[in-house]
Design a protein around this motif. Structure first.
Motif, PDB file in Angstrom:
ATOM      1  N   VAL B 158      36.922  36.901 -10.317  1.00 17.41           N
ATOM      2  CA  VAL B 158      36.929  35.442 -10.188  1.00 17.41           C
ATOM      3  C   VAL B 158      38.362  34.914 -10.236  1.00 17.41           C
ATOM      4  N   THR B 159      39.168  35.519 -11.130  1.00  9.68           N
ATOM      5  CA  THR B 159      40.576  35.119 -11.233  1.00  9.68           C
ATOM      6  C   THR B 159      41.309  35.370  -9.919  1.00  9.68           C
ATOM      7  N   ILE B 160      41.027  36.543  -9.319  1.00  9.78           N
ATOM      8  CA  ILE B 160      41.650  36.869  -8.039  1.00  9.78           C
ATOM      9  C   ILE B 160      41.260  35.821  -6.997  1.00  9.78           C
ATOM     10  N   LEU B 161      39.943  35.496  -6.951  1.00 14.21           N
ATOM     11  CA  LEU B 161      39.459  34.490  -5.996  1.00 14.21           C
ATOM     12  C   LEU B 161      40.146  33.153  -6.230  1.00 14.21           C
ATOM     13  N   MET B 162      40.305  32.795  -7.515  1.00 13.13           N
ATOM     14  CA  MET B 162      40.885  31.486  -7.820  1.00 13.13           C
ATOM     15  C   MET B 162      42.359  31.412  -7.443  1.00 13.13           C
ATOM     16  N   THR B 163      43.086  32.551  -7.606  1.00 13.96           N
ATOM     17  CA  THR B 163      44.502  32.502  -7.221  1.00 13.96           C
ATOM     18  C   THR B 163      44.661  32.573  -5.703  1.00 13.96           C
ATOM     19  N   ASP B 164      43.756  33.332  -5.045  1.00 18.19           N
ATOM     20  CA  ASP B 164      43.860  33.457  -3.584  1.00 18.19           C
ATOM     21  C   ASP B 164      43.369  32.208  -2.861  1.00 18.19           C
ATOM     22  N   TYR B 165      42.270  31.621  -3.372  1.00 21.35           N
ATOM     23  CA  TYR B 165      41.698  30.425  -2.738  1.00 21.35           C
ATOM     24  C   TYR B 165      41.565  29.326  -3.792  1.00 21.35           C
ATOM     25  N   PRO B 166      42.540  28.410  -3.877  1.00 21.94           N
ATOM     26  CA  PRO B 166      42.540  27.395  -4.939  1.00 21.94           C
ATOM     27  C   PRO B 166      41.272  26.535  -4.972  1.00 21.94           C
ATOM     28  N   TYR B 167      40.611  26.313  -3.818  1.00 27.10           N
ATOM     29  CA  TYR B 167      39.440  25.433  -3.843  1.00 27.10           C
ATOM     30  C   TYR B 167      38.272  26.049  -4.598  1.00 27.10           C
ATOM     31  N   VAL B 168      38.249  27.393  -4.739  1.00 30.72           N
ATOM     32  CA  VAL B 168      37.208  28.042  -5.542  1.00 30.72           C
ATOM     33  C   VAL B 168      37.273  27.549  -6.978  1.00 30.72           C
ATOM     34  N   LYS B 169      38.502  27.336  -7.456  1.00 35.96           N
ATOM     35  CA  LYS B 169      38.699  26.860  -8.823  1.00 35.96           C
ATOM     36  C   LYS B 169      38.062  25.477  -8.990  1.00 35.96           C
ATOM     37  N   ILE B 170      38.300  24.588  -8.007  1.00 38.36           N
ATOM     38  CA  ILE B 170      37.753  23.237  -8.074  1.00 38.36           C
ATOM     39  C   ILE B 170      36.230  23.264  -8.089  1.00 38.36           C
ATOM     40  N   ILE B 171      35.654  24.077  -7.179  1.00 37.88           N
ATOM     41  CA  ILE B 171      34.191  24.177  -7.096  1.00 37.88           C
ATOM     42  C   ILE B 171      33.620  24.676  -8.408  1.00 37.88           C
ATOM     43  N   LEU B 172      34.272  25.716  -8.973  1.00 34.78           N
ATOM     44  CA  LEU B 172      33.779  26.336 -10.195  1.00 34.78           C
ATOM     45  C   LEU B 172      33.820  25.361 -11.364  1.00 34.78           C
ATOM     46  N   ILE B 173      34.957  24.685 -11.528  1.00 32.24           N
ATOM     47  CA  ILE B 173      35.091  23.732 -12.637  1.00 32.24           C
ATOM     48  C   ILE B 173      34.103  22.581 -12.457  1.00 32.24           C
ATOM     49  N   GLY B 174      33.946  22.129 -11.191  1.00 34.32           N
ATOM     50  CA  GLY B 174      32.975  21.066 -10.897  1.00 34.32           C
ATOM     51  C   GLY B 174      31.569  21.478 -11.288  1.00 34.32           C
ATOM     52  N   ALA B 175      31.170  22.698 -10.900  1.00 35.37           N
ATOM     53  CA  ALA B 175      29.816  23.180 -11.180  1.00 35.37           C
ATOM     54  C   ALA B 175      29.587  23.281 -12.686  1.00 35.37           C
ATOM     55  N   LEU B 176      30.604  23.794 -13.395  1.00 28.68           N
ATOM     56  CA  LEU B 176      30.458  23.929 -14.851  1.00 28.68           C
ATOM     57  C   LEU B 176      30.339  22.558 -15.516  1.00 28.68           C
ATOM     58  N   GLY B 177      31.172  21.616 -15.055  1.00 27.75           N
ATOM     59  CA  GLY B 177      31.123  20.270 -15.605  1.00 27.75           C
ATOM     60  C   GLY B 177      29.756  19.636 -15.388  1.00 27.75           C
ATOM     61  N   LEU B 178      29.211  19.829 -14.196  1.00 23.16           N
ATOM     62  CA  LEU B 178      27.887  19.310 -13.849  1.00 23.16           C
ATOM     63  C   LEU B 178      26.829  19.881 -14.779  1.00 23.16           C
ATOM     64  N   LEU B 179      26.968  21.188 -15.052  1.00 22.30           N
ATOM     65  CA  LEU B 179      26.010  21.871 -15.914  1.00 22.30           C
ATOM     66  C   LEU B 179      26.042  21.277 -17.315  1.00 22.30           C
ATOM     67  N   VAL B 180      27.263  21.002 -17.790  1.00 25.08           N
ATOM     68  CA  VAL B 180      27.404  20.481 -19.149  1.00 25.08           C
ATOM     69  C   VAL B 180      26.770  19.092 -19.257  1.00 25.08           C
ATOM     70  N   ILE B 181      27.035  18.212 -18.256  1.00 28.85           N
ATOM     71  CA  ILE B 181      26.524  16.845 -18.404  1.00 28.85           C
ATOM     72  C   ILE B 181      25.043  16.740 -18.072  1.00 28.85           C
TER      73      ILE B 181
END
Lengths: 168, 185
Positions: B158-181
């Motif tokens: 996942v770290t490799i994906l996030m450094t290679d494709y920055p938008y993966v990081k945004i999607i992931l953080i968004g999804a986690l935030g959605l899950l929390v709320i």
């Protein structure tokens, strides 16, 4: 409470914990494994022994390397990184370790090594001019790199080697 | 699947419709708890392992086939002297990214006990001197962040994906935030 995301989350968490436990168990089985490694190394010949351009002693040696490391492999071993180090102490340095030969072994069948005459793959250079008449140890190391879990190293040291008193 | 996504969307919708202060505070606290417990685990690991980064993700193929990109390594830094054959993680002055390579040569000074080591990637042809700072011949203890003692494959992908494709990081953080709320305790 029972949304898709919620269920996915608990499933992923469960899968991750099971995998971690399995990896730990696999590593524990490695811990109880006892190998019966056989190692025989010898210096066949001193091909050249001189002062390098930088002003340090440098030796070109030929080794006879034979080893049977098949018993080191376990079901959790991905590969062995095997290397031969020349080790000696000088007035300047309490410890000198120089790797002179190495090999990656990925299969158990390949762990039977018989090399009648190999020259050092990496340069055997001292930090200074302290190698004449120096006593050497040869140590064979095998670093077991696992499929998962603990990384560990086995070794066998052979003593009683000596470099010549004069350059050649 | 689509039904579930619709459910999730409806959850978010009702969430924003029935938003109240008490709920908002409680959710902020639970989010804070998650972040702080993650931080506690990380800092705790730092103390136990004695290494400033107890877990590293392998970023290059220079130790293949033993370690591949995206595998993770557990580090330990004890006072034991550095010896040949150990896989160490080291920092070079002027380089941001630490390197994971094997020690192939050790010289330990008799008087001071200081070590000078040379490293090499198992999959590289030559030693690491070209990677070191200009004119640097050896690594010293201060460069070494830890030695690799444990290994898990793939976990860091996942770290490799996030450094290679920055938008993966945004999607992931968004999804986690959605899950929390959207999760209602």
């Amino acid at each position: 409470m029972h949304t898709f995301l919620y269920r996915t989350n608990s499933l992923l968490t469960f899968v991750a914990s099971v995998l971690v436990v399995l990896c730990i168990l696999a590593s524990i089985t490695d811990y109880f494994h006892r190998d019966s490694a056989v190692v025989a190394v010898d210096i066949v010949q001193v091909d050249r022994f001189q002062v390098s351009q930088a002003g340090n002693d440098e030796a070109f040696l030929a080794f006879n390397i034979s080893a049977d490391l098949r018993s080191v492999f376990t079901w959790n071993t991905k590969q062995l990184f095997v290397f031969l180090a020349v080790e000696y102490a000088t007035p300047e340095n309490a410890v000198n370790q120089v790797s002179v030969w190495d090999r990656i072994i990925e299969r158990r069948e390949d762990a039977l090594i018989a090399l009648p005459r190999v020259q050092n793959k990496y340069r055997l250079v001292d930090q200074g001019r302290n190698m004449r008449g120096r006593d050497l140890n040869l140590t064979m190391y095998w670093n077991a790199m696992p499929k998962s879990g603990r990384i560990y190293t086995g070794q066998k040291t052979l003593t009683g080697y000596r470099l010549p008193d004069t350059y050649s | 699947m689509i039904g579930y996504v619709k459910d999730a969307v409806r959850d978010v919708h009702t969430y924003f419709k029935t938003l109240n202060v008490r709920q908002l505070i409680s959710q902020a606290i639970s989010l804070g708890l998650i972040v702080s417990s993650a931080l506690m685990i990380w800092k705790g690991l730092m103390v136990v392992t004695g290494s400033e980064s107890p877990v590293v993700v392998v970023l290059s193929g220079s130790m293949e086939p033993g370690f591949r990109r995206g595998d993770i390594l557990f580090l330990h830094m004890s006072n034991a002297p550095i010896r040949a054959g150990e896989i160490v993680v080291f920092n070079i002055d002027g380089r941001d990214i630490p390197i994971v390579h094997r020690v192939i040569r050790v010289h330990e000074k008799a008087e001071t006990g200081e070590v000078e080591v040379l490293t090499k990637g198992d999959n590289n042809f030559g030693d690491d001197r070209p990677l070191y700072a200009q004119g640097q011949m050896w690594l010293n203890r201060k460069h070494v962040m830890g030695r690799a003692v444990g290994y898990l494959p793939y976990v860091g992908i996942v770290t490799i994906l996030m450094t290679d494709y920055p938008y993966v990081k945004i999607i992931l953080i968004g999804a986690l935030g959605l899950l929390v709320i959207t999760s209602k305790d």
